[in-house]
Write a protein that holds these residues in place. Sequence first.
Motif, mmCIF file in Angstrom:
data_model
loop_
_atom_site.group_PDB
_atom_site.id
_atom_site.type_symbol
_atom_site.label_atom_id
_atom_site.label_comp_id
_atom_site.label_asym_id
_atom_site.label_seq_id
_atom_site.Cartn_x
_atom_site.Cartn_y
_atom_site.Cartn_z
ATOM 1 N N THR A 116 0.832 -1.216 0.000
ATOM 2 C CA THR A 116 0.000 0.000 0.000
ATOM 3 C C THR A 116 0.861 1.259 0.000
ATOM 4 O O THR A 116 0.495 2.269 -0.596
ATOM 5 C CB THR A 116 -0.948 0.015 1.207
ATOM 6 O OG1 THR A 116 -0.181 -0.170 2.413
ATOM 7 C CG2 THR A 116 -1.985 -1.080 1.094
ATOM 8 N N ASP A 117 2.015 1.195 0.688
ATOM 9 C CA ASP A 117 2.917 2.347 0.704
ATOM 10 C C ASP A 117 3.474 2.615 -0.689
ATOM 11 O O ASP A 117 3.576 3.770 -1.119
ATOM 12 C CB ASP A 117 4.047 2.098 1.708
ATOM 13 C CG ASP A 117 4.983 3.295 1.820
ATOM 14 O OD1 ASP A 117 4.509 4.382 2.190
ATOM 15 O OD2 ASP A 117 6.183 3.148 1.526
ATOM 16 N N GLN A 118 3.867 1.542 -1.404
ATOM 17 C CA GLN A 118 4.381 1.710 -2.765
ATOM 18 C C GLN A 118 3.296 2.243 -3.702
ATOM 19 O O GLN A 118 3.573 3.074 -4.576
ATOM 20 C CB GLN A 118 4.909 0.367 -3.282
ATOM 21 C CG GLN A 118 6.121 -0.171 -2.538
ATOM 22 C CD GLN A 118 7.303 0.774 -2.630
ATOM 23 O OE1 GLN A 118 7.713 1.186 -3.718
ATOM 24 N NE2 GLN A 118 7.853 1.136 -1.482
ATOM 25 N N LEU A 119 2.073 1.773 -3.511
ATOM 26 C CA LEU A 119 0.970 2.269 -4.334
ATOM 27 C C LEU A 119 0.712 3.753 -4.063
ATOM 28 O O LEU A 119 0.450 4.533 -4.983
ATOM 29 C CB LEU A 119 -0.300 1.454 -4.042
ATOM 30 C CG LEU A 119 -0.321 0.008 -4.548
ATOM 31 C CD1 LEU A 119 -1.521 -0.738 -3.988
ATOM 32 C CD2 LEU A 119 -0.351 -0.032 -6.082
ATOM 33 N N LYS A 120 0.798 4.136 -2.779
ATOM 34 C CA LYS A 120 0.550 5.521 -2.407
ATOM 35 C C LYS A 120 1.558 6.467 -3.067
ATOM 36 O O LYS A 120 1.222 7.593 -3.456
ATOM 37 C CB LYS A 120 0.605 5.665 -0.886
ATOM 38 C CG LYS A 120 0.041 6.994 -0.372
ATOM 39 C CD LYS A 120 0.263 7.150 1.125
ATOM 40 C CE LYS A 120 -0.378 6.038 1.899
ATOM 41 N NZ LYS A 120 -0.179 6.208 3.355
ATOM 42 N N THR A 137 -3.985 10.260 4.164
ATOM 43 C CA THR A 137 -3.459 11.065 5.272
ATOM 44 C C THR A 137 -2.641 10.174 6.201
ATOM 45 O O THR A 137 -2.766 8.940 6.187
ATOM 46 C CB THR A 137 -4.602 11.706 6.069
ATOM 47 O OG1 THR A 137 -5.365 10.666 6.711
ATOM 48 C CG2 THR A 137 -5.494 12.537 5.161
ATOM 49 N N ALA A 138 -1.819 10.791 7.049
ATOM 50 C CA ALA A 138 -0.966 10.039 7.966
ATOM 51 C C ALA A 138 -1.793 9.245 8.967
ATOM 52 O O ALA A 138 -1.528 8.057 9.215
ATOM 53 C CB ALA A 138 -0.013 10.982 8.694
ATOM 54 N N SER A 139 -2.837 9.877 9.548
ATOM 55 C CA SER A 139 -3.657 9.183 10.543
ATOM 56 C C SER A 139 -4.461 8.047 9.909
ATOM 57 O O SER A 139 -4.609 6.958 10.478
ATOM 58 C CB SER A 139 -4.592 10.173 11.248
ATOM 59 O OG SER A 139 -5.447 10.795 10.294
ATOM 60 N N LEU A 142 -2.165 5.127 9.192
ATOM 61 C CA LEU A 142 -1.878 4.394 10.427
ATOM 62 C C LEU A 142 -3.030 3.462 10.771
ATOM 63 O O LEU A 142 -2.816 2.293 11.129
ATOM 64 C CB LEU A 142 -1.631 5.384 11.574
ATOM 65 C CG LEU A 142 -1.462 4.758 12.971
ATOM 66 C CD1 LEU A 142 -0.243 3.842 13.015
ATOM 67 C CD2 LEU A 142 -1.357 5.853 14.032
ATOM 68 N N GLN A 143 -4.252 3.984 10.669
ATOM 69 C CA GLN A 143 -5.428 3.171 10.993
ATOM 70 C C GLN A 143 -5.525 1.964 10.053
ATOM 71 O O GLN A 143 -5.830 0.858 10.479
ATOM 72 C CB GLN A 143 -6.684 4.033 10.891
ATOM 73 C CG GLN A 143 -7.947 3.322 11.380
ATOM 74 C CD GLN A 143 -9.148 4.244 11.375
ATOM 75 O OE1 GLN A 143 -9.024 5.450 11.215
ATOM 76 N NE2 GLN A 143 -10.331 3.676 11.538
ATOM 77 N N GLN A 144 -5.251 2.180 8.778
ATOM 78 C CA GLN A 144 -5.320 1.081 7.813
ATOM 79 C C GLN A 144 -4.243 0.030 8.096
ATOM 80 O O GLN A 144 -4.486 -1.172 8.010
ATOM 81 C CB GLN A 144 -5.166 1.625 6.389
ATOM 82 C CG GLN A 144 -5.434 0.577 5.313
ATOM 83 C CD GLN A 144 -5.325 1.152 3.922
ATOM 84 O OE1 GLN A 144 -4.233 1.412 3.426
ATOM 85 N NE2 GLN A 144 -6.479 1.364 3.281
ATOM 86 N N ASN A 145 -3.041 0.485 8.451
ATOM 87 C CA ASN A 145 -1.955 -0.452 8.779
ATOM 88 C C ASN A 145 -2.306 -1.304 9.993
ATOM 89 O O ASN A 145 -1.987 -2.493 10.056
ATOM 90 C CB ASN A 145 -0.656 0.311 9.026
ATOM 91 C CG ASN A 145 -0.065 0.876 7.750
ATOM 92 O OD1 ASN A 145 -0.422 0.435 6.654
ATOM 93 N ND2 ASN A 145 0.828 1.850 7.876
ATOM 94 N N ILE A 146 -2.951 -0.678 10.975
ATOM 95 C CA ILE A 146 -3.392 -1.431 12.160
ATOM 96 C C ILE A 146 -4.397 -2.504 11.740
ATOM 97 O O ILE A 146 -4.373 -3.643 12.235
ATOM 98 C CB ILE A 146 -4.003 -0.482 13.210
ATOM 99 C CG1 ILE A 146 -2.896 0.423 13.798
ATOM 100 C CG2 ILE A 146 -4.681 -1.267 14.329
ATOM 101 C CD1 ILE A 146 -3.416 1.521 14.700
ATOM 102 N N GLN A 147 -5.283 -2.169 10.804
ATOM 103 C CA GLN A 147 -6.262 -3.138 10.315
ATOM 104 C C GLN A 147 -5.577 -4.307 9.599
ATOM 105 O O GLN A 147 -5.985 -5.461 9.732
ATOM 106 C CB GLN A 147 -7.249 -2.444 9.378
ATOM 107 C CG GLN A 147 -8.178 -1.472 10.095
ATOM 108 C CD GLN A 147 -8.940 -0.576 9.131
ATOM 109 O OE1 GLN A 147 -8.630 -0.527 7.944
ATOM 110 N NE2 GLN A 147 -9.932 0.145 9.653
#
Length: 524
Positions: A116-120, A137-139, A142-147
Amino acid sequence: MNKTLLLFDSFAKGKKMQGMRSNNCVIYTRVSTKEQADNNMSLGTQRKICEQYASKGGLQIMGYFGGTYESAKTDERREFNKMLAFVKKSKERIAYIIVYSVDRFSRSGTNAMYITDQLKKQGIVVYAVTQPTDASTASGSLQQNIQFIFSEYDNQLRREKCMAGVKEKLLTGVWCTAPPMGYDIVKRDGKKEFVVNKKGKLLGKGFQWKAEGVSNEEVRSRLAAHGLKLSNQRISDFLRNPFYCGLIVHNALEGRVVEGIQEKVVSKEVFLRVNGILSQRHQGYSVKPENEVVPLKRFLKCDYCGNYLRAYKAYKNQEYYYKCNTPGCKCNKRADSLHKTFRELIAGYTLDVNEDYRQLLKIQTIATYNQLTQESSQKREGLEQQIEEIDRRIKRLRDRLAMEEIDREMYEEYKAKFLEERHAIAKELAKQGNKVSNLEKCVDGIISYASKLAATWDSGGYAEKQKLQFSVFPEGMLYNRKNDECRTPRVNEVFRQMTGLVRVLGEKENGNNTSNCTVPALVV
């Protein structure tokens, strides 16, 4: 903007912000198992909800991916990778990947975060309809990574529960997946049973034939004659599978062997007898990986098929033999006969000279080596100088980056070019070989070794004999069964030329001047 400032645009730093995000998207749906895909369980629901979200947000759907079963434990998935390739290379700038939930996208945790980071970085955001977050956004990221992490954790919990259930079943003697070849699954009184079918009965005959001392190839041929065609690998696999004698082995059992409920193809006694044959080779001969008595193993080849001859000890006469294992090739020869042939061959390359001849041989060898390597040495020096020059360029490039004379992009571009050029030169330099640091000492060692070839082969162990054999004959030795003769495809030029020079010197001493010793001779 002030028109005057426009003149300074070429001095600006950093990349210009991209234009507004497009409204193009793709939809990815998946289920975990084939059964779910066949029954369309949730695939239609996932697609419908994703389409509704795209329509409500004014997004244009540019493609559908998935729509089938793919495990989310790994990101090596065909439809998943097809989707990633599309969004990265599409001329229609894709801005969103719409999924039903993050676990439909991936359950691989940290790897999903990396993707997802590479896609972003390419302006593409993954959006989960049932877990809405603004991943741009940064927040939100973060929420998506936690998921993603919780999805991976949930996947691991499920696997642990599943494997615990599998282990419990296995401990009761019930096999949990499809049985091996030769069995049918039958349900009686609500219980699952594993019954031997027609193929299983043929495999039982295969076990009996093997127990009688028949080779794997013969077992394969007999089964094929009965209509069951198997490869050599599958023959070996079923003969080693304890399932056929009523036992269960599985990784979940952690090294334990359990009595199964399945019908037996063969008895445990026959299975052990068969695998005693397979592991110890007691059907007429025995094999040892390294045996000083048969040093030509892994060196001697069959002249007919080119495969290495194997060595074995016959129980009938307790003699060692070399044999080709290629099906249909009957190359087989007593070991002592081939050892005698090789001993005579190696004796012909053993130097038997006095000290005067040895010194002359040394001087000649050094002179020949220097003459033959003169051009190579000059080429090596030139290549080494080129590498030093490229290293200086890379250092200067790094200094210019530090002084901000060039940007990072230009630095990486030219550094890659220099490194590619350096790699090509280093590859060419490797072809020139290593320079001998102490040539005289090296030549002394070679002459000393060559003067003891026969004695070393007679007294050395398996490893030492193998080293000597390949030193003198780098491509091994070939045995022709039809003509009952051995030949050596190639002889190390050092030993060949030294032996030739000693022979010429001997002829001159005896007054025979018919041979013309041209110096320097070819020595590699």
